[in-house]
Write an enzyme that holds these catalytic residues in place. Structure first.
Site, short mmCIF file in Angstrom:
data_model
loop_
_atom_site.label_atom_id
_atom_site.label_comp_id
_atom_site.label_asym_id
_atom_site.label_seq_id
_atom_site.Cartn_x
_atom_site.Cartn_y
_atom_site.Cartn_z
N GLU A 1 -5.70 -4.78 10.45
CA GLU A 1 -4.71 -3.74 10.69
C GLU A 1 -5.09 -2.94 11.93
O GLU A 1 -5.90 -2.00 11.85
CB GLU A 1 -4.65 -2.78 9.50
N LYS B 1 0.14 4.26 -0.42
CA LYS B 1 -0.51 5.49 0.08
C LYS B 1 -0.20 6.64 -0.89
O LYS B 1 -0.18 6.42 -2.09
CB LYS B 1 -0.06 5.77 1.52
N HIS C 1 -9.56 1.23 4.48
CA HIS C 1 -8.30 1.41 5.20
C HIS C 1 -8.52 2.39 6.36
O HIS C 1 -9.34 3.32 6.25
CB HIS C 1 -7.24 1.96 4.24
N GLY D 1 1.96 2.52 10.78
CA GLY D 1 2.91 3.63 10.61
C GLY D 1 3.55 4.08 11.91
O GLY D 1 4.16 5.14 11.96
N SER E 1 3.12 -1.77 10.60
CA SER E 1 4.56 -1.76 10.90
C SER E 1 5.26 -3.09 10.61
O SER E 1 6.14 -3.50 11.37
CB SER E 1 4.78 -1.33 12.36
N ASN F 1 0.86 -1.18 0.00
CA ASN F 1 0.00 0.00 0.00
C ASN F 1 0.91 1.23 0.00
O ASN F 1 1.44 1.61 1.04
CB ASN F 1 -0.90 -0.03 1.25
N GLU G 1 -6.96 4.87 7.36
CA GLU G 1 -6.82 6.29 7.03
C GLU G 1 -8.06 6.83 6.32
O GLU G 1 -8.45 7.98 6.49
CB GLU G 1 -5.53 6.50 6.19
P1 PGA Z 1 2.60 0.52 7.73
O1 PGA Z 1 1.15 0.70 7.05
O2 PGA Z 1 3.19 -0.76 7.18
O3 PGA Z 1 3.38 1.73 7.32
O4 PGA Z 1 2.36 0.43 9.20
C1 PGA Z 1 0.31 -0.39 6.84
C2 PGA Z 1 -0.95 0.07 6.17
O5 PGA Z 1 -1.40 1.19 6.44
O6 PGA Z 1 -1.56 -0.66 5.36
#
Ligand code: PGA
Length: 257
Positions: free
Chosen positions: A168, A12, A96, A174, A214, A10, A98
């Protein structure tokens, strides 16, 4: 459905089309002739067309990070399923965290999007996960039940065979703090139990459940070995060639069962 394990990147809001194409060719050179898990790239909308042009010669899949639930019309700034399909998209990330938290998408919006994706015979990667205060107040199961029940409203058993779930936990995305194997195993078990209640034993057992939050090369080995984990949805580490290929290798070496 593509074979498990599945590794989805992903990206983003990162990488221009040129950077995306370059990353893909460099990764391909690194992994040339190696056995691999199924890999799905989810770049920004603006990169889909160009990445698809080189993807057709490579063994990767293409995904989008979002879609709108209407087919066309006066919806400034939105993208429809037809547009995504015409760019070669086979997967769409839906719900997601976000999208849920920054852009205030509700379970109802997410449900409409899942229906829209499935109508085009495309595979949704349906994201769910609890926030830190849900976990701290022992409400993880309650949150997952609500997200699954409301997100999957009206989705029948046949349609379920096209869905990938990504667990998640919001507090792990993140932040550099991944959920530890025990927590991941417990949550993936919970998700399968909820799907057993809503659907059937086969669906609960067979549905691919990815972990995200992460994931890095150095935790990917223990996480992929965790019971019930069928792959990863990766943000930050998927932007870096060395990290992403390191995770792919760990997934391959530890889970090709
Ligand atoms: P990250 O994000 O690996 O940077 O924690 C995962 C995601 O948002 O799908």
């Amino acid at each position: 459905m593509i074979p498990k394990p599945i590794v989805a990147a992903n990206w983003k809001m990162h990488k221009t089309p040129q950077e995306g194409v370059k990353f893909l060719s460099e990764l391909n050179n690194l992994l040339l002739d190696k056995e691999m898990p199924s890999i799905i790239f989810c770049p920004p909308f603006t990169s889909l067309f160009h990445m698809n042009e080189i993807l057709s010669d490579l063994e990767y899949f293409l995904g989008a990070q979002n879609v709108y639930f209407e087919n066309e019309g006066a919806f400034t700034g939105e993208i429809s399923m037809n547009m995504l399909v015409s760019c070669g998209v086979q997967y769409v990330i839906i719900g997601h965290s976000e999208r849920r938290h920054i852009f205030k998408e509700s379970n109802n919006d997410i449900n409409k999007k899942i229906h829209t994706v499935l109508k085009q015979e495309i595979f949704p990667i349906f994201c769910i996960g609890e926030k830190l205060d849900d976990r701290e107040t022992n409400n993880t199961r309650k949150v997952l039940v609500k997200q699954l029940e409301e997100g999957l409203l009206g989705i029948n058993k046949d349609m379920m065979s096209k869905i990938i779930i990504a667990y998640e936990p919001v507090w792990a995305i993140g932040t550099g703090i991944n959920a530890v194997p025990n927590q991941v195993e417990e949550s993936h078990d919970m998700i399968r139990e909820i799907l057993l209640d809503l659907y059937s034993m086969n669906i609960a057992n067979d549905i691919p459940i990815l972990y995200g939050g992460s994931v890095k090369p150095d935790n990917s080995e223990e996480l992929i070995k965790t019971k019930g984990v069928d792959g990863f949805l990766i943000g930050g580490a998927s932007l870096n060639l060395e990290m992403f290929s390191g995770i792919i290798e760990n997934v391959h070496n530890n889970s090709m069962r």
